[in-house]
Design a protein around this motif. Sequence first.
Motif, PDB file in Angstrom:
ATOM      1  N   GLY A  44       0.814  -1.209   0.000  1.00 51.80           N
ATOM      2  CA  GLY A  44       0.000   0.000   0.000  1.00 51.80           C
ATOM      3  C   GLY A  44       0.846   1.257   0.000  1.00 51.80           C
ATOM      4  O   GLY A  44       0.570   2.211  -0.746  1.00 51.80           O
ATOM      5  N   TRP A  45       1.887   1.265   0.839  1.00 54.19           N
ATOM      6  CA  TRP A  45       2.733   2.456   0.886  1.00 54.19           C
ATOM      7  C   TRP A  45       3.533   2.620  -0.402  1.00 54.19           C
ATOM      8  O   TRP A  45       3.818   3.751  -0.818  1.00 54.19           O
ATOM      9  N   LEU A  46       3.892   1.516  -1.037  1.00 54.95           N
ATOM     10  CA  LEU A  46       4.597   1.605  -2.319  1.00 54.95           C
ATOM     11  C   LEU A  46       3.729   2.316  -3.354  1.00 54.95           C
ATOM     12  O   LEU A  46       4.211   3.158  -4.122  1.00 54.95           O
ATOM     13  N   LEU A  47       2.438   1.997  -3.345  1.00 54.29           N
ATOM     14  CA  LEU A  47       1.521   2.681  -4.259  1.00 54.29           C
ATOM     15  C   LEU A  47       1.348   4.144  -3.869  1.00 54.29           C
ATOM     16  O   LEU A  47       1.319   5.032  -4.728  1.00 54.29           O
ATOM     17  N   VAL A  48       1.238   4.392  -2.555  1.00 53.59           N
ATOM     18  CA  VAL A  48       1.091   5.780  -2.098  1.00 53.59           C
ATOM     19  C   VAL A  48       2.323   6.596  -2.465  1.00 53.59           C
ATOM     20  O   VAL A  48       2.222   7.720  -2.979  1.00 53.59           O
ATOM     21  N   GLY A  49       3.510   6.037  -2.197  1.00 50.86           N
ATOM     22  CA  GLY A  49       4.735   6.761  -2.520  1.00 50.86           C
ATOM     23  C   GLY A  49       4.881   7.008  -4.011  1.00 50.86           C
ATOM     24  O   GLY A  49       5.305   8.094  -4.436  1.00 50.86           O
ATOM     25  N   SER A  50       4.529   6.004  -4.807  1.00 49.24           N
ATOM     26  CA  SER A  50       4.589   6.198  -6.261  1.00 49.24           C
ATOM     27  C   SER A  50       3.609   7.275  -6.696  1.00 49.24           C
ATOM     28  O   SER A  50       3.902   8.085  -7.594  1.00 49.24           O
ATOM     29  N   GLY A  51       2.442   7.294  -6.045  1.00 51.52           N
ATOM     30  CA  GLY A  51       1.474   8.339  -6.361  1.00 51.52           C
ATOM     31  C   GLY A  51       1.988   9.719  -6.017  1.00 51.52           C
ATOM     32  O   GLY A  51       1.773  10.684  -6.762  1.00 51.52           O
ATOM     33  N   LEU A  52       2.690   9.832  -4.879  1.00 51.64           N
ATOM     34  CA  LEU A  52       3.253  11.129  -4.503  1.00 51.64           C
ATOM     35  C   LEU A  52       4.284  11.600  -5.528  1.00 51.64           C
ATOM     36  O   LEU A  52       4.337  12.789  -5.880  1.00 51.64           O
ATOM     37  N   VAL A  53       5.102  10.662  -5.999  1.00 46.80           N
ATOM     38  CA  VAL A  53       6.097  11.024  -7.012  1.00 46.80           C
ATOM     39  C   VAL A  53       5.406  11.509  -8.283  1.00 46.80           C
ATOM     40  O   VAL A  53       5.816  12.509  -8.898  1.00 46.80           O
ATOM     41  N   MET A  54       4.343  10.823  -8.679  1.00 50.44           N
ATOM     42  CA  MET A  54       3.629  11.224  -9.897  1.00 50.44           C
ATOM     43  C   MET A  54       2.939  12.573  -9.724  1.00 50.44           C
ATOM     44  O   MET A  54       2.903  13.389 -10.652  1.00 50.44           O
TER      45      MET A  54
END
Length: 221
Positions: free
Chosen positions: A59-69
């Motif tokens: 979940g955090w991997l998706l959240v972090g990737s979303g923040l980068v995007m």
Amino acid sequence: MSSRPSLPPPPPPVEIRSWPDREAMLADRALILGALVRMHIGPGRLGVLVMWAGLAASGWLLVGSGLVMVEQAAADFFSGIAGFLFLLLGAGALVPAVILVGLHLARDREIRALLVEWGALDRDPERDRELRLPGVSLVWLLLSFVLAAGGLALCVIGPASARPGDDTYGMVALVMGLGMIAWLTGLIGAVKAWTHRRWVLRVLTAPAAPAHAPAYTPAHH
């Protein structure tokens, strides 16, 4: 319907105990303590904890990737849209994982209380020897140490190695979040191993406390 086994009740009050003799009481005590120990530090519990940690990390991997995007949204509109979608997906995995871990910790507190209450009924060196599980505790401790050390390293090395202009805040948050999840998982595992060892020393191997009434009520003929 949940497949999680229900917890046994605490020992009955002295006034209503109906064990016919001490051996019957010790047999029930050993059966219940064995089930409680498996619920607390059994190999299956380690797998469940790692599984929930993996769900939180995903979940955090998706959240972090979303923040980068989202940070790249100024240059690419579609990256911003994809970033918000990743944030929603990540929250959908992260929030349930956090709730499940919280329920896991609350259940552990109940199990530890029952272990103390049932263990304090009496002493049974022969049966209690099977409850110590030093090898299982060591596995919990070693794996927890590896997770905690790796997570702490990510939390420290990630921000320290970030280069201004090259690494975004989202990327730093991603690395630190993964490290924090690993560190917390290791901490939970280490606490479980330590509390089990403390229970063994304070309850199973310590002399039985004097009681004003026997733990069982002899049958009257």
